[in-house]
Scaffold this motif. Structure first.
Motif, PDB file in Angstrom:
ATOM      1  N   LEU A   6      25.790   9.992  77.707  1.00 40.19           N
ATOM      2  CA  LEU A   6      24.884  10.849  78.204  1.00 40.19           C
ATOM      3  C   LEU A   6      24.663  11.918  76.983  1.00 40.19           C
ATOM      4  CD1 LEU A   6      25.401  11.576  81.773  1.00 40.19           C
ATOM      5  CD2 LEU A   6      23.748   9.887  80.744  1.00 40.19           C
ATOM      6  N   ASP A   7      23.420  12.097  76.650  1.00 41.69           N
ATOM      7  CA  ASP A   7      22.987  13.180  75.843  1.00 41.69           C
ATOM      8  C   ASP A   7      22.913  14.613  76.653  1.00 41.69           C
ATOM      9  OD1 ASP A   7      21.512  15.064  74.270  1.00 41.69           O
ATOM     10  OD2 ASP A   7      20.885  13.661  72.756  1.00 41.69           O
ATOM     11  N   LEU A   8      23.713  15.552  76.335  1.00 35.71           N
ATOM     12  CA  LEU A   8      23.649  16.652  76.950  1.00 35.71           C
ATOM     13  C   LEU A   8      22.232  17.372  76.988  1.00 35.71           C
ATOM     14  CD1 LEU A   8      27.089  18.400  75.948  1.00 35.71           C
ATOM     15  CD2 LEU A   8      26.569  17.436  78.105  1.00 35.71           C
ATOM     16  N   ARG A   9      21.337  17.284  75.954  1.00 36.16           N
ATOM     17  CA  ARG A   9      20.161  17.793  76.307  1.00 36.16           C
ATOM     18  C   ARG A   9      19.480  17.025  77.360  1.00 36.16           C
ATOM     19  NH1 ARG A   9      18.152  16.569  70.304  1.00 36.16           N
ATOM     20  NH2 ARG A   9      19.503  14.725  70.847  1.00 36.16           N
ATOM     21  N   PHE A  10      19.660  15.712  77.378  1.00 37.20           N
ATOM     22  CA  PHE A  10      18.846  14.993  78.481  1.00 37.20           C
ATOM     23  C   PHE A  10      19.314  15.670  80.089  1.00 37.20           C
ATOM     24  CE2 PHE A  10      18.155  10.718  76.484  1.00 37.20           C
ATOM     25  CZ  PHE A  10      17.601  11.194  75.252  1.00 37.20           C
ATOM     26  N   LEU A  11      20.733  15.916  79.950  1.00 36.47           N
ATOM     27  CA  LEU A  11      21.040  16.430  81.241  1.00 36.47           C
ATOM     28  C   LEU A  11      20.466  17.855  81.464  1.00 36.47           C
ATOM     29  CD1 LEU A  11      23.076  15.958  83.534  1.00 36.47           C
ATOM     30  CD2 LEU A  11      24.916  16.972  82.057  1.00 36.47           C
ATOM     31  N   ARG A  12      20.709  18.576  80.367  1.00 30.48           N
ATOM     32  CA  ARG A  12      19.778  19.822  80.340  1.00 30.48           C
ATOM     33  C   ARG A  12      18.515  20.031  80.862  1.00 30.48           C
ATOM     34  NH1 ARG A  12      18.190  24.019  76.424  1.00 30.48           N
ATOM     35  NH2 ARG A  12      18.309  26.207  77.608  1.00 30.48           N
ATOM     36  N   TYR A  13      17.718  18.899  80.369  1.00 30.37           N
ATOM     37  CA  TYR A  13      16.308  19.009  80.611  1.00 30.37           C
ATOM     38  C   TYR A  13      16.138  18.434  82.245  1.00 30.37           C
ATOM     39  CZ  TYR A  13      14.989  18.933  75.820  1.00 30.37           C
ATOM     40  OH  TYR A  13      14.827  19.358  74.455  1.00 30.37           O
ATOM     41  N   ALA A  14      16.979  17.812  82.776  1.00 24.63           N
ATOM     42  CA  ALA A  14      17.150  17.323  84.250  1.00 24.63           C
ATOM     43  C   ALA A  14      17.436  18.666  85.061  1.00 24.63           C
ATOM     44  CB  ALA A  14      17.914  16.162  84.450  1.00 24.63           C
TER      45      ALA A  14
END
Length: 181
Positions: A6-14
């Protein structure tokens, strides 16, 4: 098994989307276009193989699985952020540990005061004291087992820097009745 790279930015956006209950509000907070937030959350859902949000005309709502996942993921993200902060502090010499070799006979007086001052100035740095002979402490500094060593005498330490910190008078005390007196 889902792709967990996972890209941590994707996780942060969620996580931000869940906190604000809207892709639009999350985009405003994150300072990116709404389409970027929406697309990255979709990619995250695709990698996980499950929906995090139910989408409808009135907005979004977390799925039961999404709620559980983001609760755990948010805790992990805080842990990563804390670890990064700790690493940055250690890199600046503001946190971490310092392994110090010393010889018991020199552990009082000046050295004791110096270590006490260090603890006050750098409370986030843990001092680990290792009492041993001067030779063992020098070997520990050379091998990397110790970060530094306080030794008495004239240290012969190849590939090391040494500096005189203080000089103490040493007295001999004996009974006046002793034959050598």
């Amino acid at each position: 098994m889902p792709d967990l790279t996972l890209d941590l930015r994707f996780l942060r956006y969620a996580i931000v989307t869940a906190e604000y209950g809207s892709f639009r509000r999350a985009a405003l907070v994150l300072g990116v276009p709404q389409s970027t937030v929406s697309r990255r959350v979709q990619l995250l859902e695709h990698r996980l193989g499950a929906r995090l949000f139910e989408r409808h005309h009135g907005g979004i709502r977390l799925t039961a699985g999404g709620e559980h996942f983001l609760k755990e993921a948010a805790a992990m993200a805080r842990g990563v952020e804390r670890a990064a902060d700790e690493m940055a502090a250690a890199r600046k010499g503001e946190a971490g540990s310092l392994k110090i070799g010393l010889f018991t006979s020199i552990s009082s007086g000046f050295l004791s005061e110096l270590l006490a001052e260090f603890r006050v100035k750098y409370p986030a740095i843990k001092l680990i004291l290792d009492e041993d002979t001067a030779e063992a402490n020098i070997a520990g500094a050379i091998s990397g087992r110790l970060d530094l060593a306080f030794v008495s005498g004239d240290p012969r330490a190849p590939n090391c820097n040494s500096k005189t910190f203080w000089q103490e008078r040493i007295y001999v005390v004996m009974s006046s009745d002793h034959g050598a007196a």
